[in-house]
Design an enzyme around this catalytic site. Structure first.
Site, PDB file in Angstrom:
ATOM      1  N   HIS A 220     -13.591  -7.671   7.915  1.00 37.04           N
ATOM      2  CA  HIS A 220     -14.880  -6.710   7.343  1.00 37.04           C
ATOM      3  C   HIS A 220     -14.886  -6.114   8.589  1.00 37.04           C
ATOM      4  O   HIS A 220     -16.246  -5.275   8.306  1.00 37.04           O
ATOM      5  CB  HIS A 220     -16.343  -7.808   6.422  1.00 37.04           C
ATOM      6  CG  HIS A 220     -16.117  -8.818   6.130  1.00 37.04           C
ATOM      7  ND1 HIS A 220     -15.763  -9.844   6.114  1.00 37.04           N
ATOM      8  CD2 HIS A 220     -15.672  -8.547   4.678  1.00 37.04           C
ATOM      9  CE1 HIS A 220     -15.642 -10.071   4.588  1.00 37.04           C
ATOM     10  NE2 HIS A 220     -15.545  -9.725   4.309  1.00 37.04           N
ATOM     11  N   GLY A 485      26.413  20.067  16.217  1.00 35.34           N
ATOM     12  CA  GLY A 485      24.886  20.169  16.404  1.00 35.34           C
ATOM     13  C   GLY A 485      24.425  21.657  15.215  1.00 35.34           C
ATOM     14  O   GLY A 485      23.112  21.411  14.955  1.00 35.34           O
TER      15      GLY A 485
END
Length: 576
Positions: A220, A485
């Site tokens: 809680h 790339g």
């Protein structure tokens, strides 16, 4: 409201109804009880014992997610972290209870005990057969002098599953109640968190200083029983099991047969959960505790708390608990456990890719000096690289560089220095194995291509490498990086450092190394500064808003300039 405070709610009060609506929409076997915050199993058998549970919201998927054949007949939700009223509980009891009766399962919190207890007494007064069982499985509050007793935590789910299966098999209320009581006496739970939860529209539930952990937390948002400095996962798991082994609580010991729930309290990543589960399994094996059912995931949360709890059920010798745990259920959020999990042996593996096996020769003084300078200078940039990467990426550029540099440092003395291509190949192999992500792939591609070009260029020894050979090797490396790339010069990457360096080498191929390296160092500095003015078009930085990357140098470019300059100053500075 800051971005850190933002949560995905419309309003704090509407979230409970919206969550129930979603659950019943996605799972047609569940139905909402009128306009009440109650969920019932649509196809429940009125001839069998009904089971209900509930409590405050914020613990999802508990408890409505465990409504279904073989588990709960219904669940009732209060406001966030607040018990539902006794009138709501009573409505649910009256709805699901048939002639066989109803078992009410309650987590040991004062509000829940009072409101569910009132409803049970009223239902009995109305002629219903009802029994109530209270689950108090928290093993971290044993030193607390409190009338309330241990809290009810995730261990209550063992009660849901076992009592639910017992009821589904047609047993009487007396038997289901007796089994549930026995389960509550054989479960224990302990939890830890590294950050609090944040209730809707409210501040964090408790304060936790940086680099600290809270052991013994509840569900809680309440603080725990012990706050201490952060420790690694293994030590955290050891501490949680020390609570579970306390004889005043569960008293887990060597030789026990168990079922275990490793519960995510809401904000713990799956990667972390994997590490936690591995440590739990290792602990059980080391201490000769046999696990027959193992569960892991989001079972009972505390909103988004970054923490975990471990719930252990000691199995009975007759095997009834295990039989009931394996009994099928239609509850949508009950995840079946793994049967008697064991840490598997590693499968034998012979590498399929041939690697160059170093044959250490006479260490090359020049190359050794260059490599040690590169390592030193890159390590000095780790924090700066991480900070730059936090602005334009995922914040790990420096850490990635540090990891591979440490590995290279440890293996430099075993490298073979016979030819330039041999050195580049060995560096490529090490980088490929120990530098992950995009950067690792880019450097591996570049070093591999450069090594191939060095061999084509006569495969000179390290001492015989000329400016012209360096130019050809770098040109080949950048060509391969660009080809695979896709980035180009001008896209705000390391290429904006390395292409200017290449042009210096190409334009001064006949010059002496000292002169050329001084010019290359200047070109690298200029390239880094240029990236602060460029719009990123490659890598993660290209996904970031341009206003967030303005004036920020690319971390990959800074790293590249660092090792370029480290190489260069080994030639034009005499004091290294």
């Amino acid at each position: 409201m800051t971005s850190q405070d933002y949560q995905f709610y419309n309003t704090a009060t509407s979230s409970i109804q919206e969550n129930i609506s979603t659950l019943t929409t996605l799972h047609p076997s569940l139905q909402q009880l009128g306009d009440l915050p109650c969920v019932v199993h649509a196809a429940r058998d009125p001839r069998k014992v009904a089971l209900i549970c509930g409590g405050g919201s914020g613990h999802e998927p508990a408890h409505a997610g465990y409504v279904g054949q073989g588990m709960l007949s219904g669940a009732v939700a209060g406001n966030v972290f607040a018990s539902p009223s006794s009138s709501l509980v009573l409505e649910l009891i009256l709805e699901v209870t048939g002639e066989a009766g109803c078992l009410v399962i309650v987590k040991n919190y004062t509000g829940d005990c009072l409101n569910f207890g009132i409803a049970v007494e009223k239902a009995k007064k109305m002629g219903r057969k009802v029994e109530m069982v209270i689950c108090a499985d928290d093993t971290t509050l044993l030193n607390q002098d409190t009338l309330a007793g241990p809290r009810g935590l995730c261990g209550v789910l063992f009660v849901h599953k076992i009592a639910g299966a017992c009821a589904a098999q047609g047993h009487s209320l007396e038997t289901v109640y007796s089994v549930a009581q026995l389960v509550t006496k054989n479960i224990g739970t302990a939890g830890v968190a590294v950050s609090p939860c944040i209730p809707p529209g409210k501040p964090p539930s408790f304060t936790l200083p940086p680099n600290t952990m809270e052991f013994g937390i509840g569900i809680h948002g309440e603080a725990g029983v012990l706050q201490c400095g952060s420790v690694d996962c293994r030590s955290s798991v050891d501490k949680l099991f020390s609570y579970l082994c306390d004889a005043r609580g569960l008293g887990l010991k060597s030789g026990d047969d168990v079922a275990v729930i490793v519960n995510n309290l809401g904000g713990t990543s799956e990667l972390e959960m994997g590490v936690v589960c591995q440590e739990v399994l290792k602990w059980l094996e080391l201490h000769h505790v046999t696990c027959y059912q193992f569960y892991s995931g989001l079972y009972m949360t505390s909103l988004g708390m970054h923490g975990i709890s471990i719930s252990v059920l000691r199995l009975d010798q007759e095997g009834r608990f295990l039989e009931f745990l394996k009994y099928p259920t239609s509850a949508p959020h009950w995840k079946p456990g793994s049967y008697q999990p064991q840490i598997p042996p590693v499968m034998p593996h012979e590498p399929k890719v041939e690697r160059l096996v170093p044959k250490p020769g006479c260490p090359n003084e020049r190359i050794s000096k260059i490599l040690s300078t590169i390592y030193r200078d890159l390590l000095s940039k780790v924090s700066e690289l991480d900070e730059l990467d936090r602005q334009v990426g995922d914040g790990d550029c420096g850490s990635t560089v540090e990891g591979v540099v440490r590995e290279l440092e440890s293996r430099t003395s075993s490298l073979e220095f016979t030819t330039f291509s041999t050195v580049l190949t060995q560096l490529s192999d090490i980088v490929e194995e120990h530098m992950g992500g995009t950067s690792g792939a880019i450097y591996t591609i570049g070093l591999t291509a450069a090594a191939g070009q060095a061999k084509v260029s006569g495969d000179p020894s390290c001492e015989e490498v000329t400016v012209e050979v360096l130019a050809k090797c770098l040109e080949s490396a950048l060509g391969a990086v660009t080809r695979y790339g896709k980035a180009q010069e001008g896209d705000c990457t390391m290429l904006d450092v390395l292409y200017p360096v290449l042009r210096v080498l190409q334009l001064n191929s006949s010059a002496d190394m000292t002169t050329v390296t001084a010019l290359c160092s200047q070109a690298a500095d200029t390239g880094v500064m240029k990236t602060a003015t460029l719009k990123p078009r490659a890598g993660r930085a290209s996904y970031i808003r341009s206003e967030d990357t303005d004036t920020c140098s690319d971390p990959g470019a800074v790293a590249a300039a660092t090792w370029v300059k480290a190489i260069c100053k080994c030639f034009y500075l005499d004091d290294l």
